[in-house]
Write a protein that holds these residues in place. Structure first.
Motif, PDB file in Angstrom:
ATOM      1  N   ALA A 112      -8.445   1.318   0.406  1.00  0.00           N
ATOM      2  CA  ALA A 112      -7.431   1.329  -0.656  1.00  0.00           C
ATOM      3  C   ALA A 112      -8.095   1.169  -2.021  1.00  0.00           C
ATOM      4  O   ALA A 112      -9.050   0.410  -2.182  1.00  0.00           O
TER       5      ALA A 112
ATOM      6  N   LYS B 231      -1.807  -0.705  -4.079  1.00  0.00           N
ATOM      7  CA  LYS B 231      -3.001   0.131  -4.017  1.00  0.00           C
ATOM      8  C   LYS B 231      -2.701   1.394  -3.229  1.00  0.00           C
ATOM      9  O   LYS B 231      -1.747   1.451  -2.453  1.00  0.00           O
ATOM     10  N   LEU B 232      -3.536   2.418  -3.455  1.00  0.00           N
ATOM     11  CA  LEU B 232      -3.325   3.725  -2.832  1.00  0.00           C
ATOM     12  C   LEU B 232      -4.401   4.036  -1.805  1.00  0.00           C
ATOM     13  O   LEU B 232      -5.553   3.609  -1.940  1.00  0.00           O
TER      14      LEU B 232
ATOM     15  N   ARG C  32       0.841  -1.192   0.000  1.00  0.00           N
ATOM     16  CA  ARG C  32       0.000   0.000   0.000  1.00  0.00           C
ATOM     17  C   ARG C  32       0.880   1.247   0.000  1.00  0.00           C
ATOM     18  O   ARG C  32       1.971   1.255   0.565  1.00  0.00           O
ATOM     19  N   ILE C  33       0.352   2.310  -0.619  1.00  0.00           N
ATOM     20  CA  ILE C  33       1.008   3.614  -0.588  1.00  0.00           C
ATOM     21  C   ILE C  33      -0.044   4.631  -0.163  1.00  0.00           C
ATOM     22  O   ILE C  33      -1.119   4.717  -0.774  1.00  0.00           O
TER      23      ILE C  33
ATOM     24  N   PRO D  35      -4.600   2.735  -8.421  1.00  0.00           N
ATOM     25  CA  PRO D  35      -3.971   4.050  -8.639  1.00  0.00           C
ATOM     26  C   PRO D  35      -4.811   5.021  -9.468  1.00  0.00           C
ATOM     27  O   PRO D  35      -4.834   6.220  -9.178  1.00  0.00           O
TER      28      PRO D  35
ATOM     29  N   SER E 123       2.955   9.017  -5.849  1.00  0.00           N
ATOM     30  CA  SER E 123       2.323   7.827  -5.284  1.00  0.00           C
ATOM     31  C   SER E 123       1.701   6.967  -6.368  1.00  0.00           C
ATOM     32  O   SER E 123       1.851   5.733  -6.375  1.00  0.00           O
ATOM     33  N   GLN E 124       1.006   7.598  -7.298  1.00  0.00           N
ATOM     34  CA  GLN E 124       0.371   6.844  -8.369  1.00  0.00           C
ATOM     35  C   GLN E 124       1.400   6.177  -9.274  1.00  0.00           C
ATOM     36  O   GLN E 124       1.222   5.021  -9.689  1.00  0.00           O
TER      37      GLN E 124
ATOM     38  N   ALA F  11       2.847   3.214  -7.403  1.00  0.00           N
ATOM     39  CA  ALA F  11       1.834   2.173  -7.258  1.00  0.00           C
ATOM     40  C   ALA F  11       1.613   1.412  -8.559  1.00  0.00           C
ATOM     41  O   ALA F  11       1.455   0.185  -8.557  1.00  0.00           O
TER      42      ALA F  11
ATOM     43  N   ALA G 149      -7.345   7.082  -7.307  1.00  0.00           N
ATOM     44  CA  ALA G 149      -6.890   7.836  -6.139  1.00  0.00           C
ATOM     45  C   ALA G 149      -6.715   9.296  -6.523  1.00  0.00           C
ATOM     46  O   ALA G 149      -5.806   9.638  -7.281  1.00  0.00           O
TER      47      ALA G 149
END
Length: 203
Positions: A177, A88-89, A58-59, A180, A78-79, A82, A183
């Motif tokens: 979550a 998953k974000l 996870r991020i 990407p 982050s994306q 990921a 998010a």
């Protein structure tokens, strides 16, 4: 669970990794220079934790509302990570991070109004319920004129920035979550830099 947390919404570029019940953190004061430092800082904090990006499950990222550039840097980095590592974000509202910091540091309990600076003359205001076990959002961030903030509101900008807290809130909300592509940062009415083009215009 291996989790990377990123917060680029203030002058501090903050990262943290959770692995095997331990936290590894890397913070750098870098006003308007997050884009220059964040990727090397990701490598550094992952190396300290003894993992690579491919090991991440996870991020989490500080998703605002806040500085458009800062929020977008955190979301985009982050994306990108990921997508590359099939993680998953979890977007985390920065007002929730401030509420959690207040709950831990100040020992405050009950309903509190939290304000954070926006553009000149404006601020964000959110209300949270703080308990012994966590924080709950009562009224999400709204953009208000700075003069409308009541005297008993608490200034989130006076609280320490912590990707650790971003990650802690994410660990409590693992079911939130998303892939990407889904998010997105948080924006509030009146504060988005986007403006509609004139009718019939191609922009």
């Amino acid at each position: 669970m291996n989790l990377l947390a990123i917060d680029t919404t203030t002058d501090v570029c903050a990262l943290a990794v959770y692995r095997q019940d331990r936290w590894f953190e890397h913070n750098r004061f870098a006003p308007r220079l997050h884009n220059r430092h964040v990727l090397s800082m990701v490598d550094s904090v992952l190396d300290a934790a003894g993992i690579t990006a491919l090991d991440l499950d996870r991020i989490a990222f500080g998703a605002g509302p806040g500085s458009f550039t800062g929020v977008r840097i955190g979301a985009a980095v982050s994306q990108g990570i990921a997508l590359a590592c099939d993680a998953k974000l979890i977007p985390i509202a920065n007002s929730a991070v401030a509420a959690e910091a207040l709950r831990r540091i100040g020992g405050v309990r009950g309903a509190v109004d939290i304000v954070r600076a926006s553009r000149p003359g404006w601020c964000y205001r959110a209300r949270y319920e703080l308990s012994d076990t966590g924080v709950r959002c009562i009224d999400f961030d709204r953009l208000i004129a700075a003069g409308e903030a009541e005297d008993n509101t608490l200034d989130a900008d006076a609280l320490p920035v912590s990707a650790h807290l971003v990650g802690t809130l994410a660990l409590r909300n693992l079911d939130d979550a998303v892939a990407p592509a889904f998010a997105q940062p948080y924006y509030v009415d009146g504060d988005s830099p986007w403006r509609p083009t004139e009718s019939g215009s191609n922009g």
